[in-house]
Each structure stands twice: as C-alpha cells, then as structure tokens.
Design a protein around this motif. Structure first.
Motif, PDB file in Angstrom:
ATOM      1  N   GLY A   1      -8.631   0.389   1.667  1.00 45.27           N
ATOM      2  CA  GLY A   1      -9.151   0.153   0.325  1.00 45.27           C
ATOM      3  C   GLY A   1     -10.306   1.086  -0.002  1.00 45.27           C
ATOM      4  O   GLY A   1     -11.026   1.543   0.896  1.00 45.27           O
ATOM      5  N   PHE A   2     -10.483   1.369  -1.293  1.00 51.55           N
ATOM      6  CA  PHE A   2     -11.504   2.338  -1.723  1.00 51.55           C
ATOM      7  C   PHE A   2     -12.903   1.985  -1.216  1.00 51.55           C
ATOM      8  O   PHE A   2     -13.656   2.856  -0.771  1.00 51.55           O
TER       9      PHE A   2
ATOM     10  N   ASN B   1      -9.057  -2.116  -3.495  1.00 57.18           N
ATOM     11  CA  ASN B   1     -10.441  -1.821  -3.135  1.00 57.18           C
ATOM     12  C   ASN B   1     -10.864  -2.363  -1.775  1.00 57.18           C
ATOM     13  O   ASN B   1     -11.730  -1.768  -1.123  1.00 57.18           O
ATOM     14  N   ILE B   2     -10.259  -3.467  -1.333  1.00 57.97           N
ATOM     15  CA  ILE B   2     -10.735  -4.090  -0.087  1.00 57.97           C
ATOM     16  C   ILE B   2      -9.682  -4.200   1.000  1.00 57.97           C
ATOM     17  O   ILE B   2      -9.949  -4.756   2.070  1.00 57.97           O
ATOM     18  N   SER B   3      -8.486  -3.678   0.768  1.00 59.13           N
ATOM     19  CA  SER B   3      -7.402  -3.823   1.752  1.00 59.13           C
ATOM     20  C   SER B   3      -7.755  -3.163   3.077  1.00 59.13           C
ATOM     21  O   SER B   3      -8.251  -2.038   3.134  1.00 59.13           O
ATOM     22  N   THR B   4      -7.476  -3.884   4.183  1.00 59.34           N
ATOM     23  CA  THR B   4      -7.694  -3.335   5.521  1.00 59.34           C
ATOM     24  C   THR B   4      -6.446  -2.600   6.024  1.00 59.34           C
ATOM     25  O   THR B   4      -6.464  -2.028   7.114  1.00 59.34           O
ATOM     26  N   PHE B   5      -5.366  -2.648   5.240  1.00 63.28           N
ATOM     27  CA  PHE B   5      -4.138  -1.930   5.607  1.00 63.28           C
ATOM     28  C   PHE B   5      -4.182  -0.512   5.040  1.00 63.28           C
ATOM     29  O   PHE B   5      -4.696  -0.283   3.946  1.00 63.28           O
TER      30      PHE B   5
ATOM     31  N   ARG C   1       0.817  -1.202   0.000  1.00 59.94           N
ATOM     32  CA  ARG C   1       0.000   0.000   0.000  1.00 59.94           C
ATOM     33  C   ARG C   1       0.858   1.262   0.000  1.00 59.94           C
ATOM     34  O   ARG C   1       0.354   2.357  -0.226  1.00 59.94           O
ATOM     35  N   SER C   2       2.148   1.106   0.282  1.00 63.12           N
ATOM     36  CA  SER C   2       3.022   2.272   0.398  1.00 63.12           C
ATOM     37  C   SER C   2       3.725   2.642  -0.904  1.00 63.12           C
ATOM     38  O   SER C   2       4.457   3.625  -0.958  1.00 63.12           O
TER      39      SER C   2
END
Length: 223
Positions: free
Chosen positions: A197-198, A185-189, A158-159
């Motif tokens: 996530g979006f 879209n679904i990342s919890t990070f 994500r970075s």
C-alpha cells in the motif's frame, strides 16, 4: 409455527422492510466515514512546531519518562501536514461517494445524504426523514448503491491492471469503493510490481517487512 398443510385454513404472510435496521446500518457507516475524514483532515492541517525537535539520547537521560513522552508527542505534531498521499486519499473517497454506479439509478443526494458545509471538509450529513422514506420505497436500490459488487471483478486484488480497476470501480457500490481506496493505501500484500500500500511504501508498518524497506527509513539511513 406452520407444521403442515391444512386445506381448511388460509394463512397470509406479510414481509416488511426493516427500515430502522437499515437506517442504523447506513448511519453507522456515515459516522465511521466522517470519523476517518475528520482524523485525516486534522492531520493535514496540523501545525508543525519547530521548537520541538527529536531528542538525542543525551537529552533523554536528563529527562523523566513522562517529560520524554510529552516532548515526543509534541515533536510529532504536524509531520503529516499537507501530506500528498493523505490528500489524494481524501479526494478519492469524496469522489467515490458521488460518481455514478453502473446499473444503479440513485445517488446519495437522492436518498437524503449530502456533504456538509465547506468547514466540514467533506463530512456527510444524514437527513433522517428522507433516508427512511427512501429505504421504505426502494430498499433494493439502496442496498445496491452501498454494496453492489462488480460482476467482472467481484473481489479486491492488488494484481488488477489499471483498466480492470476502472471497470471494478464503475461497477462497485460506495462501500466497495471506499474499501478499495483504503486497501490501496494500507495493504500489506504486494501488487504485480512488488509494491505494498502507498502509505506502507512511504512510512512502513511496525512488525511488517515494510518497517525497514519504506522510503522514509531509507532516507533516514542515508542521512
């Protein structure tokens, strides 16, 4: 059963590509992809019925649990119609299938996998004979087409900056690209800007901190 060398005997070992096994794996991937596309497209074109508004507590008291369940199910129908995030997600996945991959000289169309008719909205169709022939002739190339990993950025993060994400995208195979799009879209990070996530930023996830920090929750609270 080779135990030790025997100078009086010659053994020949022949290695063959497991065409059926590779075909089944790819076909399974295509089926799962089609299921996802079908589900999202179904939500995007689902009609909203204004006759079924959310129930108040007073209205619920006068209804059975089954009637409440059926009513609320109907009330949720069409809430994702023309949702911009889901539309963008579908377009990105369709693009990821056909954009060229650095170092890979083949595409889906060259191994017997094509897009279906307009009515199928981006679902894939597999030509079994063509795909099996391609697997037999070029198994390494097909493996790279689907699962090639970026040399510079082999893992999703994500970075990553926009430029780094572009490099990872160009160097990654189809399965890696689809994975990245779904994670976006679904990342919890959280990313470097503190965003998840979006879809979580918009609607949240039950049991996650985003359940009470998403934009829809904030709008409802404001109302």
């Amino acid at each position: 059963s080779l135990q030790k060398a025997d100078p009086t005997k010659t053994h020949t070992i022949q290695v063959e590509t497991n065409v059926d096994g590779i075909f089944d794996t790819i076909n399974s991937f295509v089926n799962k992809y089609n299921e996802l596309i079908d589900k999202i497209n179904g939500k995007l074109k689902e009609k909203y019925d204004r006759n079924y508004l959310p129930l108040t507590e007073e209205e619920k008291k006068a209804m059975s649990e089954k009637d409440i369940e059926l009513w609320e199910e109907k009330a949720k129908t069409g809430l994702l119609r023309n949702d911009s995030i889901l539309e963008k997600m579908v377009l990105e996945m369709r693009k990821a299938l056909y954009d060229s991959i650095e170092g890979v000289g083949i595409h889906l169309t060259s191994i017997g996998i094509t897009t279906g008719s307009y009515e199928q909205k981006g679902k894939l169709v597999v030509n079994e004979n063509e795909l099996k022939k391609a697997i037999k002739n070029n198994p390494e190339g097909i493996m790279e087409l689907f699962n090639k990993r970026s040399e510079k950025y082999p893992s999703y993060s994500r970075s990553l900056t926009t430029e780094e994400k572009e490099i990872r995208y160009k160097e990654s195979g189809i399965a890696q690209r689809i994975y990245d799009i779904i994670e976006d879209n679904i990342s919890t990070f959280r990313d470097k800007d503190g965003n998840k996530g979006f879809l979580l930023e918009k609607a949240g996830l039950e049991g996650d901190a985003s359940e009470f920090t998403n934009s829809i929750y904030k709008e409802i609270k404001d109302y």
